[in-house]
Design a protein around this motif. Sequence first.
Motif, PDB file in Angstrom:
ATOM      1  N   HIS A 280       0.834  -1.197   0.000  1.00 29.70           N
ATOM      2  CA  HIS A 280       0.000   0.000   0.000  1.00 29.70           C
ATOM      3  C   HIS A 280       0.871   1.251   0.000  1.00 29.70           C
ATOM      4  N   ALA A 281       0.538   2.182  -0.892  1.00 26.35           N
ATOM      5  CA  ALA A 281       1.259   3.454  -0.941  1.00 26.35           C
ATOM      6  C   ALA A 281       0.473   4.450  -1.779  1.00 26.35           C
ATOM      7  N   GLY A 282       0.564   5.707  -1.406  1.00 33.73           N
ATOM      8  CA  GLY A 282       0.013   6.783  -2.232  1.00 33.73           C
ATOM      9  C   GLY A 282      -1.469   7.006  -2.073  1.00 33.73           C
ATOM     10  N   THR A 283      -1.909   8.176  -2.576  1.00 31.36           N
ATOM     11  CA  THR A 283      -3.315   8.573  -2.476  1.00 31.36           C
ATOM     12  C   THR A 283      -3.877   9.117  -3.786  1.00 31.36           C
ATOM     13  N   LYS A 284      -2.981   9.498  -4.731  1.00 25.76           N
ATOM     14  CA  LYS A 284      -3.440  10.160  -5.946  1.00 25.76           C
ATOM     15  C   LYS A 284      -2.468   9.924  -7.090  1.00 25.76           C
ATOM     16  N   HIS A 285      -2.983  10.060  -8.330  1.00 25.60           N
ATOM     17  CA  HIS A 285      -2.186   9.753  -9.519  1.00 25.60           C
ATOM     18  C   HIS A 285      -0.863  10.513  -9.564  1.00 25.60           C
ATOM     19  N   ASN A 286      -0.882  11.773  -9.216  1.00 30.01           N
ATOM     20  CA  ASN A 286       0.284  12.624  -9.463  1.00 30.01           C
ATOM     21  C   ASN A 286       1.034  13.014  -8.189  1.00 30.01           C
ATOM     22  N   ILE A 287       0.886  12.184  -7.157  1.00 26.84           N
ATOM     23  CA  ILE A 287       1.612  12.454  -5.915  1.00 26.84           C
ATOM     24  C   ILE A 287       2.503  11.260  -5.581  1.00 26.84           C
ATOM     25  N   ILE A 288       3.788  11.527  -5.435  1.00 25.87           N
ATOM     26  CA  ILE A 288       4.710  10.510  -4.943  1.00 25.87           C
ATOM     27  C   ILE A 288       4.673  10.578  -3.417  1.00 25.87           C
ATOM     28  N   PRO A 289       4.316   9.478  -2.744  1.00 26.90           N
ATOM     29  CA  PRO A 289       4.142   9.527  -1.292  1.00 26.90           C
ATOM     30  C   PRO A 289       5.468   9.503  -0.540  1.00 26.90           C
ATOM     31  N   ASP A 290       5.382   9.778   0.737  1.00 22.04           N
ATOM     32  CA  ASP A 290       6.568   9.705   1.591  1.00 22.04           C
ATOM     33  C   ASP A 290       6.891   8.270   1.994  1.00 22.04           C
ATOM     34  N   GLU A 291       5.852   7.417   2.049  1.00 18.85           N
ATOM     35  CA  GLU A 291       6.066   6.073   2.557  1.00 18.85           C
ATOM     36  C   GLU A 291       5.333   5.019   1.729  1.00 18.85           C
ATOM     37  N   ALA A 292       5.832   3.808   1.784  1.00 13.92           N
ATOM     38  CA  ALA A 292       5.154   2.632   1.224  1.00 13.92           C
ATOM     39  C   ALA A 292       5.174   1.538   2.288  1.00 13.92           C
ATOM     40  N   HIS A 293       4.091   0.767   2.348  1.00 13.94           N
ATOM     41  CA  HIS A 293       3.964  -0.260   3.391  1.00 13.94           C
ATOM     42  C   HIS A 293       3.760  -1.636   2.755  1.00 13.94           C
ATOM     43  N   LEU A 294       4.584  -2.579   3.156  1.00 10.37           N
ATOM     44  CA  LEU A 294       4.498  -3.955   2.665  1.00 10.37           C
ATOM     45  C   LEU A 294       4.226  -4.892   3.837  1.00 10.37           C
ATOM     46  N   GLN A 295       3.436  -5.930   3.581  1.00 13.91           N
ATOM     47  CA  GLN A 295       3.184  -6.969   4.577  1.00 13.91           C
ATOM     48  C   GLN A 295       3.551  -8.319   3.976  1.00 13.91           C
ATOM     49  N   LEU A 296       4.353  -9.075   4.704  1.00 13.11           N
ATOM     50  CA  LEU A 296       4.876 -10.349   4.220  1.00 13.11           C
ATOM     51  C   LEU A 296       4.447 -11.483   5.150  1.00 13.11           C
ATOM     52  N   THR A 297       4.257 -12.670   4.563  1.00 13.26           N
ATOM     53  CA  THR A 297       4.190 -13.887   5.361  1.00 13.26           C
ATOM     54  C   THR A 297       5.412 -14.723   5.008  1.00 13.26           C
ATOM     55  N   VAL A 298       6.063 -15.250   6.028  1.00 13.94           N
ATOM     56  CA  VAL A 298       7.290 -16.029   5.853  1.00 13.94           C
ATOM     57  C   VAL A 298       7.055 -17.403   6.467  1.00 13.94           C
ATOM     58  N   ARG A 299       7.316 -18.458   5.695  1.00 14.01           N
ATOM     59  CA  ARG A 299       7.111 -19.830   6.174  1.00 14.01           C
ATOM     60  C   ARG A 299       8.438 -20.595   6.079  1.00 14.01           C
ATOM     61  N   THR A 300       8.838 -21.175   7.188  1.00 17.50           N
ATOM     62  CA  THR A 300      10.076 -21.953   7.246  1.00 17.50           C
ATOM     63  C   THR A 300       9.839 -23.216   8.055  1.00 17.50           C
ATOM     64  N   MET A 301      10.725 -24.203   7.871  1.00 13.88           N
ATOM     65  CA  MET A 301      10.549 -25.495   8.520  1.00 13.88           C
ATOM     66  C   MET A 301      11.515 -25.752   9.686  1.00 13.88           C
ATOM     67  N   THR A 302      12.541 -24.912   9.850  1.00 13.71           N
ATOM     68  CA  THR A 302      13.476 -25.108  10.955  1.00 13.71           C
ATOM     69  C   THR A 302      13.803 -23.760  11.589  1.00 13.71           C
ATOM     70  N   PRO A 303      14.160 -23.739  12.876  1.00 11.61           N
ATOM     71  CA  PRO A 303      14.536 -22.477  13.528  1.00 11.61           C
ATOM     72  C   PRO A 303      15.715 -21.790  12.842  1.00 11.61           C
ATOM     73  N   ALA A 304      16.694 -22.571  12.398  1.00 14.58           N
ATOM     74  CA  ALA A 304      17.857 -21.973  11.751  1.00 14.58           C
ATOM     75  C   ALA A 304      17.472 -21.296  10.439  1.00 14.58           C
ATOM     76  N   GLN A 305      16.614 -21.942   9.655  1.00 10.94           N
ATOM     77  CA  GLN A 305      16.174 -21.348   8.398  1.00 10.94           C
ATOM     78  C   GLN A 305      15.355 -20.090   8.656  1.00 10.94           C
ATOM     79  N   ARG A 306      14.549 -20.089   9.692  1.00 12.90           N
ATOM     80  CA  ARG A 306      13.765 -18.897  10.037  1.00 12.90           C
ATOM     81  C   ARG A 306      14.681 -17.708  10.293  1.00 12.90           C
ATOM     82  N   GLU A 307      15.676 -17.904  11.133  1.00  6.46           N
ATOM     83  CA  GLU A 307      16.592 -16.798  11.451  1.00  6.46           C
ATOM     84  C   GLU A 307      17.315 -16.302  10.210  1.00  6.46           C
TER      85      GLU A 307
END
Length: 447
Positions: A280-307
């Motif tokens: 999610h980012a921005g509010t209008k066609h001709n405005i470059i916003p100050d921020e962009a927001h990303l949301q991720l899901t991360v799936r791993t099978m071992t504690p070491a791989q997670r880290e």
Amino acid sequence: MKLRHALLFVAASFLTGSVLPAFAQSKLDEKIDSNINDWVGTYKYLHEHPELSTEEKETSALVASQLRKFGYEVTDHFGVYQDGKAAYGVVAVLRNGPGPTLYIRTELDGLPVTENTGLPYASKVREKRPNGEVGVMHACGHDLHMTVLVGTAKMMEETKDQWSGTLVLIGQPAEETVGGAAAMLRAGLYTKFPKPDYVIALHDSAVLPAGTVGWHSGPMLAGADSVDITIRGYGGHGAMPNITKDPIVIGAELVMMLQTIVSRESDPLLPTVVTVGSFHAGTKHNIIPDEAHLQLTVRTMTPAQREKVLAEIKQMTDGIAQAAGIPAERAPIVEVASDNVPATINDPALTQRVAASLEKAIGPENVRPGVPIMASEDFSLFALQDPKPPISMFWLGATDPVKWKEAQEKGTRLPGPHSSEFAPLPEPAIRAGVKAMTTAATDLLHK
């Protein structure tokens, strides 16, 4: 003389137990046959009346009532969420002499999914939410899990002469929001009730036909992390991008770069998923916003791989921002949610014992190799708190065998958990589930 020898052999076999298991399985079949219609009725009622996570008031009351009827010591409304709210957890204890303590766990909650199965007992429940009305459905099979638990509870109470120890049945709320197991552990599950020597569970599977089960030793379900990334740039007019630091462009580059964590940074034989589910980012066609927001899901099978994966996400995010000229004071913010769940890793020794019980219960021909999947849930938490008992979960086939065979031969689609069309075939699934779980429990609590 031959007849006498044969009779002596049979008598000796009964004393040593080599015939008794088959006899006991036959009696268990008879008990299941006499109860199956009631259990299917319970399943259909639960399916038709789902409740969302943290709201399982009537569901927990039904499960608690059934277990009290069978003679269990029942504690309900057990559990405390992180915000202090009470949970609808159920703990039922059946003491039957000396021996180990076994926990069997089921989930209670449904999902915000509008059912589209066309079943005569389909859920018509709807709930008002701040952003509108949502349908509610047991789209993950927790109604099936609860029914098997109720059936197993009755069978274990009626066959107390075949086992010794303590059986503790857990009705866990809020699995879908991964808060219920933690709520029950936080409230003192392992201190206020007998400490477990083993914890087992089952989960329905759309890729196995009803009447079968599957097991897998080691990682069974993935660990899950939610990651929020805020990319901070400098906004401005869309016609003058040269005097801005565009967070959308940086975010877009990051989305593509994150894919290389799996394709280029991870062992190809080690299952890993990094998915950007929201940008999610921005509010209008001709405005470059100050921020962009990303949301991720991360799936791993071992504690070491997670880290490793979480560290690479942070490194890539910072590196791309630096390459775009973002100064240190505007560096991206990377936040990993605290309500993560680790991978569900089936204890090898316990799983081998359960696997042997499954084959004894429903026959080797109905026991399939279980396949790990990248979905996740909070059953894993039961292994992480003292006394850190071994855990094991097995798959319970839920799909109509005719539809399953058609899917194998023609590649037709099989709706699975979290689908609005997910429709387990109750009778054979419940029958196999009760028989498998009762046999596993009896074997673990052997005299």
